[in-house]
Design a protein around this motif. Structure first.
Motif, PDB file in Angstrom:
ATOM      1  N   ARG A 111       4.743  -1.021  10.094  1.00 17.48           N
ATOM      2  CA  ARG A 111       4.699  -1.011   8.668  1.00 17.48           C
ATOM      3  C   ARG A 111       5.767  -0.683   7.801  1.00 17.48           C
ATOM      4  NH1 ARG A 111      -0.657  -3.764   8.618  1.00 17.48           N
ATOM      5  NH2 ARG A 111      -0.796  -4.354  10.555  1.00 17.48           N
TER       6      ARG A 111
ATOM      7  N   ASP B  73       3.745   5.527  12.679  1.00 15.36           N
ATOM      8  CA  ASP B  73       3.730   4.124  12.374  1.00 15.36           C
ATOM      9  C   ASP B  73       4.504   3.622  13.850  1.00 15.36           C
ATOM     10  OD1 ASP B  73       4.036   1.516  11.464  1.00 15.36           O
ATOM     11  OD2 ASP B  73       5.695   2.073  10.241  1.00 15.36           O
TER      12      ASP B  73
ATOM     13  N   ASN C  94      -9.860   3.155  11.173  1.00 17.29           N
ATOM     14  CA  ASN C  94      -8.759   2.122  10.966  1.00 17.29           C
ATOM     15  C   ASN C  94      -7.284   2.671  10.377  1.00 17.29           C
ATOM     16  OD1 ASN C  94     -10.742   0.294  11.735  1.00 17.29           O
ATOM     17  ND2 ASN C  94     -11.599  -0.236   9.585  1.00 17.29           N
ATOM     18  N   ASP C  95      -7.496   3.748   9.965  1.00 15.64           N
ATOM     19  CA  ASP C  95      -6.085   4.228   9.641  1.00 15.64           C
ATOM     20  C   ASP C  95      -6.078   5.924   9.902  1.00 15.64           C
ATOM     21  OD1 ASP C  95      -3.792   4.384   8.023  1.00 15.64           O
ATOM     22  OD2 ASP C  95      -4.663   5.150   6.344  1.00 15.64           O
TER      23      ASP C  95
ATOM     24  N   GLY D   3      -2.192   4.565   5.300  1.00 15.41           N
ATOM     25  CA  GLY D   3      -2.275   3.540   4.580  1.00 15.41           C
ATOM     26  C   GLY D   3      -1.712   2.346   5.739  1.00 15.41           C
ATOM     27  N   PHE D   4      -1.488   2.741   6.810  1.00 16.46           N
ATOM     28  CA  PHE D   4      -0.707   1.751   7.738  1.00 16.46           C
ATOM     29  C   PHE D   4      -1.606   0.673   8.162  1.00 16.46           C
ATOM     30  CE2 PHE D   4       2.420   5.413   9.123  1.00 16.46           C
ATOM     31  CZ  PHE D   4       3.208   5.070   8.016  1.00 16.46           C
ATOM     32  N   TYR D   5      -2.766   1.229   8.329  1.00 14.31           N
ATOM     33  CA  TYR D   5      -4.118   0.011   9.041  1.00 14.31           C
ATOM     34  C   TYR D   5      -3.486  -0.741  10.086  1.00 14.31           C
ATOM     35  CZ  TYR D   5      -7.225   1.933   5.347  1.00 14.31           C
ATOM     36  OH  TYR D   5      -8.150   2.844   4.663  1.00 14.31           O
TER      37      TYR D   5
ATOM     38  N   ARG E 218       0.847  -1.290  -0.127  1.00  7.59           N
ATOM     39  CA  ARG E 218      -0.020   0.097   0.169  1.00  7.59           C
ATOM     40  C   ARG E 218       0.988   1.226   0.112  1.00  7.59           C
ATOM     41  NH1 ARG E 218      -5.569  -0.319   1.167  1.00  7.59           N
ATOM     42  NH2 ARG E 218      -5.297   1.763   1.434  1.00  7.59           N
TER      43      ARG E 218
ATOM     44  N   PRO F  59     -11.963   3.563   6.875  1.00  5.25           N
ATOM     45  CA  PRO F  59     -10.697   4.208   6.971  1.00  5.25           C
ATOM     46  C   PRO F  59     -10.468   5.153   7.910  1.00  5.25           C
ATOM     47  CG  PRO F  59     -11.621   4.289   4.464  1.00  5.25           C
ATOM     48  CD  PRO F  59     -12.629   3.842   5.548  1.00  5.25           C
TER      49      PRO F  59
ATOM     50  N   THR G 190      -3.724   7.928  10.945  1.00  4.33           N
ATOM     51  CA  THR G 190      -2.679   8.522  10.236  1.00  4.33           C
ATOM     52  C   THR G 190      -3.033   8.864   8.731  1.00  4.33           C
ATOM     53  OG1 THR G 190      -1.373   6.788   9.377  1.00  4.33           O
ATOM     54  CG2 THR G 190      -1.032   7.255  11.835  1.00  4.33           C
TER      55      THR G 190
END
Length: 807
Positions: A565, A597, A545-546, A551-553, A18, A542, A548
């Motif tokens: 990640r 992260d 769940n993400d 796209g770290f999810y 991602r 999103p 930041t």
């Protein structure tokens, strides 16, 4: 794995699929992700469509990846060191490197000790009799306490030596070696150089097109050096991103499928390491900078002792050094090519093959067939019959003359069991069983458990030399003959043996015997709260769940280590903890804590002059432009493939790498390398979208899509030879031949290599003498040489000489 570990401290894809969408420039070398990794390729296209990122594809063939790239570079296979070396030279000569990053996050200022040299294609320390380098001169000048001298202006500083080494890699030299036209190379170099700015970032994506060479380690390391110079490591949108293979190659590597490592990339002990202290002294990295965390080196003992406790339980005590003596200490290379070599020499009684078919994937298939014929027994565990389980049916084989007893044990396919896959980006994801096993098929771990228990029974009843490693090995499962993968996952995670509870972090592992872990890098994926590989908090929400937006999810599955990640993400921010590019932050120091992260760094270490350096897995604390951790040179150097159409323009007297392992020569067998006089064309192998290695030879719909073996022939060569599409042609090397259909194509073309016209031929790998079309018995590796690279013994599948003629 070897190249990235030697440069950064770990051998894995540094970012994740991602994350590629954050790149401004994407260099794709030795890979065809549009066809080989089509789901992951989505993120390259998102970078192109959403950010306006440029994709540069360097490959011998024009592929579907090339079709959507902004620039396609037709490159001679095996010459990527010259390509990357030219880019390194361009960046250095024009001072386009990220100076603050290079000064802080690399070993550019480390001084190499007197005695290091490079001349006429050889680094200092080469022993012509052994064919090996003594790497003692590839070291830093240091004080009496082992701390490296730092002086960026010194003539022997790494940066000055790097500049001198690559000064030879001019645009003209790049064109002579690679076949990439000078002006096209300079256009790409300009784009690459722009990413040395903090507001730009480049990623490099590669696969086995770089790995499968006698210089594979150095091909990859040359790209890694470029990324360090440009400040692109550790950053979102940056990194060295190795596309791993089908199913679970990353997970296999993590759990020590390679002979020379233990789980979690711990080294296998060597002869002479008679106790744990000697092993740790030889294996664990040492600090060479006072601000180096040296996390791997400092904790090596904790990781190994916890592994031994996982394997041997109460039999591993402080008094017996936690059963360290039970570990094998191989005296010679035991890679899989070496196994076949030993069988050829008559020194191997039996071989077990699980999920791989030696006949198809081993180099020089005809020699592998001979090797299997020399065995007393061969055990194959696979869902389907393979060219190994049926090797005696190969064309030209005489079954009556083969004494090998073959055991075929039907194993389940991955869709017939649950368990985890670890993808290229290190994400551990749990899957469910899709269908029940058919017939008598059993899970491979059940087969191995049954074999082990039967062997242990024999030791208990009949005795044997040094029984303890067998008798004391634990199988702590509800049913040791049929362990559940969930049980094994918990065992891999590790426990506090005092409380019996599963651990949440490898930071809690001890070297006093109070903890266990089957693989320290996976500690935390199955804590007391449950199996985190099953988490699926993704794009359905999103915002939640993400948080930041990067796209770290973090709630989707789990990635090693510690759900991080992006590896080396401390380098995504400057020394003060501020992201180099605030619009693409990795981590940042805010209000007394690291945010973003999971930090690849001590979580409570504040920025400052005395703060730890950013690369915590190296003894230096920084990324290595210069490294003594590989067998064929501290800087990558262009060497020709073992079979090449030209002499090396850089040093014709040392055209190929001097430390490649030549198996036939070492065994006293006939030299089986071809010359350009007899085999004037370069061949390279590759996969097709419609087939997965050799498994899908058994799937009717896929066989219909690609029913027949063929080779791709460049149109210019076809005209010279009078070949048209559909003709049967014979492609031969010094080792074997294929007689298949020709597909005449513009995807391959002539290259101007040092004033000589050179053609390259493309050979798909998938067919053999088993499966639905049993008449397609041609094995691509009948043509490839029996040779391995110096560091990992990887075969040279991607560059070898052939002839082609119309039948």
């Amino acid at each position: 794995m070897v190249s990235l570990a030697a440069t950064f401290g770990r051998g894995a894809m540094t970012n994740h699929w991602r994350d590629i969408r954050h790149a401004d420039l994407i260099l794709v070398n030795g890979a065809n992700p549009a066809e080989a990794h089509p789901v992951g390729f989505k993120w390259l296209m998102r970078a192109k469509l959403d950010r306006g990122a440029k994709i540069i594809h360097a490959d011998p063939r024009f592929t579907r990846t090339s079709a959507v790239a902004d620039t396609y570079l037709r490159i001679r296979t095996g010459t990527d060191v010259a390509y990357f070396g030219g880019l390194i030279n361009y960046v250095l000569e024009n001072r386009l490197y990220h100076e603050d990053y290079v000064k802080w996050a690399t070993n550019a200022g480390f001084v190499v000790k007197e005695g290091y040299a490079f001349q006429d294609g050889l680094f200092s320390g080469f022993n012509a009799e052994t064919g090996l380098y003594d790497t003692a001169s590839w070291a830093y000048e240091s004080d009496g306490e082992g701390q490296a001298r730092i002086d960026p202006g010194h003539p022997r500083s790494v940066l000055n030596l790097l500049r001198e080494h690559y000064r030879r890699y001019t645009p003209d030299l790049v064109a002579r070696v690679t076949g990439i036209p000078r002006e096209q190379f300079l256009q790409v170099a300009k784009l690459v150089g722009e990413t040395g700015r903090p507001d730009k970032v480049m990623t490099i994506v590669y696969a086995v097109g770089l790995t499968h060479h006698t210089t594979g380690v150095q091909l990859i390391r040359s790209g890694a050096i470029l990324q360090l110079l440009l400040g692109n490591m550790g950053r979102p949108g940056g990194g060295m991103n190795a596309e791993r293979g089908h199913a679970n190659i990353q997970g296999n590597t993590d759990h020590a499928i390679s002979w020379d490592i233990l789980p979690g990339y711990l080294r296998i002990p060597a002869p002479g390491q008679k106790d744990l202290a000697a092993y740790l002294a030889a294996s664990a990295s040492k600090k060479s900078h006072p601000r180096s965390v040296n996390y791997f080196g400092e904790n090596y003992g904790r990781f190994l002792v916890s592994l031994l406790k996982s394997w041997y339980g109460e039999a591993a005590t402080k008094d017996n050094q936690f059963a360290f003596h039970h570990l094998p200490k191989p005296a010679a290379n035991a890679s899989w090519i070496s196994i076949f070599d030993q069988a050829l020499r008559g020194k191997m009684q039996g071989v077990m093959l699980s999920g791989m078919t030696a006949t198809s994937i081993g180099p020089d298939s005809n020699q592998v067939l001979k090797a299997l014929s020399n065995l007393k027994w061969l055990l194959v565990m696979d869902p389907f019959t393979t060219t190994s389980s049926e090797f005696w049916r190969a064309p030209g084989m005489d079954p009556a003359a083969i004494r090998t007893e073959v055991f075929m044990l039907p194993a389940t396919h991955w869709i017939e069991k649950d368990g985890s896959f670890t993808n290229s980006g290190r994400w551990v994801q749990w899957k469910d069983q899709v269908i029940p096993p058919e017939g008598e098929a059993r899970h491979d771990h059940w087969i191995l458990s049954e074999l082990f228990l039967r062997v242990r029974d024999l030791y208990e009843t009949q005795g044997g030399t040094y029984r303890d490693p067998i008798l004391q090995l634990r199988l702590p499962y509800k049913n040791p003959r049929k362990p559940e993968l969930d049980e094994i996952a918990q065992e891999i995670n590790g426990r506090d043996l005092t409380t019996g509870k599963r651990l949440a972090t490898f930071a809690d592992l001890k070297d006093d015997g109070s903890t266990s872990a089957g693989d320290w890098i996976y500690t935390g994926h199955y804590p007391e709260t449950g199996n985190l590989a099953k988490r699926r908090d993704g794009v359905q929400d999103p915002g939640r769940n993400d948080p930041t937006g990067m796209g770290f999810y973090p709630g989707w599955a789990w990635s090693w280590p510690l759900n991080r990640r992006v590896l080396y993400n401390r380098a995504s921010a400057d020394e003060a903890g501020r992201p180099w590019d605030p619009s693409r932050p990795g981590i940042a120091w805010e209000n007394g804590a690291w945010t973003g992260d999971v930090p690849d760094y001590p979580k409570d270490a504040a920025p400052g002059e005395d703060a730890p350096l950013p690369f915590i897995m190296t003894g230096e604390g920084v990324g290595r432009l210069f490294s003594n951790s590989v067998a064929d040179g501290p800087f990558p150097e262009h060497y020709e493939p073992i079979e090449s159409p030209v002499a090396n323009p850089l040093h014709p007297g040392q055209s190929t790498t001097p430390v490649a392992f030549l198996y036939d020569k070492a065994a006293g067998r006939e030299n089986r390398f071809g010359t350009v006089a007899d085999y004037p064309y370069v061949a390279t192998s590759y996969r097709l979208t419609e087939h997965e290695h050799y498994v899908t030879q058994n799937v009717e719909h896929l066989v219909r899509l690609q029913p027949e073996a063929f080779v791709e022939v460049p149109a210019g060569l076809a005209r010279e030879k009078g070949i048209v599409t559909g003709d049967r042609v014979r492609v031969s090397s010094k080792r074997g031949k294929l007689e298949v259909r020709a597909v005449v194509t513009g995807r391959l073309g002539a290259l101007d290599i040092d004033g000589r016209k050179v053609y390259q031929i493309g050979i798909p790998i998938h067919w053999g003498f088993v499966g639905i079309n049993t008449g397609q018995h041609w094995l691509a590796n009948a043509l490839t040489p029996f040779v391995g690279d110096a560091s990992s013994r990887t075969p040279e599948y991607k560059a070898f000489l052939v002839n082609i003629e119309k039948i």
